[in-house]
Design a protein around this motif. Sequence first.
Motif, PDB file in Angstrom:
ATOM      1  N   PHE A   1      14.046 -11.613  56.209  1.00 42.84           N
ATOM      2  CA  PHE A   1      14.907 -10.287  54.906  1.00 42.84           C
ATOM      3  C   PHE A   1      14.810  -8.878  55.264  1.00 42.84           C
ATOM      4  O   PHE A   1      14.073  -8.580  56.443  1.00 42.84           O
ATOM      5  CB  PHE A   1      13.596 -10.128  53.959  1.00 42.84           C
TER       6      PHE A   1
ATOM      7  N   GLU B   1      21.980 -12.355  49.732  1.00 41.13           N
ATOM      8  CA  GLU B   1      21.650 -13.459  48.697  1.00 41.13           C
ATOM      9  C   GLU B   1      20.627 -12.524  47.550  1.00 41.13           C
ATOM     10  O   GLU B   1      20.439 -12.809  46.724  1.00 41.13           O
ATOM     11  CB  GLU B   1      20.458 -14.341  49.159  1.00 41.13           C
TER      12      GLU B   1
ATOM     13  N   THR C   1      17.891 -14.129  54.603  1.00 38.41           N
ATOM     14  CA  THR C   1      18.399 -12.931  53.749  1.00 38.41           C
ATOM     15  C   THR C   1      18.518 -11.908  53.447  1.00 38.41           C
ATOM     16  O   THR C   1      18.133 -11.231  53.838  1.00 38.41           O
ATOM     17  CB  THR C   1      16.945 -13.233  51.687  1.00 38.41           C
TER      18      THR C   1
ATOM     19  N   THR D   1      23.278 -19.154  45.592  1.00 34.94           N
ATOM     20  CA  THR D   1      22.208 -19.177  46.370  1.00 34.94           C
ATOM     21  C   THR D   1      20.865 -20.142  45.986  1.00 34.94           C
ATOM     22  O   THR D   1      20.382 -20.891  47.375  1.00 34.94           O
ATOM     23  CB  THR D   1      22.203 -17.892  46.967  1.00 34.94           C
TER      24      THR D   1
ATOM     25  N   ARG E   1      12.423 -14.815  49.296  1.00 38.15           N
ATOM     26  CA  ARG E   1      13.001 -15.499  48.820  1.00 38.15           C
ATOM     27  C   ARG E   1      12.086 -15.977  47.428  1.00 38.15           C
ATOM     28  O   ARG E   1      11.134 -15.946  47.349  1.00 38.15           O
ATOM     29  CB  ARG E   1      14.089 -16.800  48.272  1.00 38.15           C
TER      30      ARG E   1
END
Length: 414
Positions: free
Chosen positions: A235, A305, A275, A349, A379
């Motif tokens: 991320f 995302e 992400t 997504t 996520r």
Amino acid sequence: MATYHIETYGCTSNRGESRRIERSLRDAGHRPVEGTAEADVAILNTCTVVEKTERNMLRRAEELESETADLIVTGCMALAQGEAFADLDVQVLHWEDVPSAVTNGECPTTTPDAEPILDGVVGILPIARGCMSNCSYCITKFATGRVDSPTIEANVEKARALVHAGAKEIRVTGQDTGVYGWDTGERKLPELLDRICDIDGEFRVRLGMANPGGIHGIHEELADVFADNRKLYDFIHAPVQSGSDEVLEAMRRQHRVGKFREVVDTFEGRLDHWTLSTDFIVGFPTETEADFERSMALLADVRPEKINVTRFSKRPGTDAAEMKGLGGTIKKERSKAMSELKREICTETHASMVGETHEVLAVEPGTGDSIKCRDEAYRQVIVTDAAERGVEVGDLLEVEVTAHEAMYCFGEPI
């Protein structure tokens, strides 16, 4: 010894500053209380990101002033716009000066094992204070100044203390994590993340906001660090702010769209399930309709995302505040259009994850008997009926994604 009540607003870095304050106060023998009625002193850690936030901070300061004998105001708004509190009977102080003010100058040095835990299993690790940017719209820089980076060893010891204290997730934070070490002439972020991931224990690490201009020179090395370390959430939060190079120049951002794309392409090439989080400012004073369409086109093409959309708000003392602004209707319309595209992308997504299996970390309680979890790409996956399923905060588990909403998924433990 004093009783204190502290309220914190704004970003994760601000919460980290409050935890530092609380650690020093606890070590000095002071104790927290829930409300102001029993507090000898109230501490308001402020945010000043947008004008609405500023008004909320002033209103809350007025309320706290009437509820407690002593009020200390700190944080970004206090440091950048201390004069805004001139009519109130408060002390306006830097974060570091708050413990001394409460303890009458007695502020013991704390040991590493006193590092705090946020929400039970989430530890906040501010790796530096300040940034290297000079954005025309930003007021926070007046509070935080240029980047000041502790050594890698010092930050690793803080991270180790958090793990030993029970942290399952370490949030590496700062005004701009990508410029960590710039003040010493070195680009240290990749090495720091590597070293933190080498700490013994089962935990995850999330890297906080890193401006594209700050990480561009290290983006390939950084992407390799992510690919090599299972403990790192895949991320990154790289706020582009606009899809127009002309607007980015007026904003005095350190990157242009091309650099942002290079960062994204590099991570896309190294990581499978990851992400990208980014930010857009709509309605900047120089933003034409064509500029806005470039932002929309960039968003539609890159398809991050996670997306934060903010309407431009003039901040006093900044160069952008002197520019002739766009009308509120224009900003509202552009914000609405981008937010609709954001929702479409985020829904797509999370819909694509249904049927997949992911390892998740249970991070914090959700609504009712649910738990909020984070997968390998940070996520959000919600596990319902957590008690019945035997899932607790801090657990690592495999889930099958069974359903989704726009901004998160639902998972069934396997």
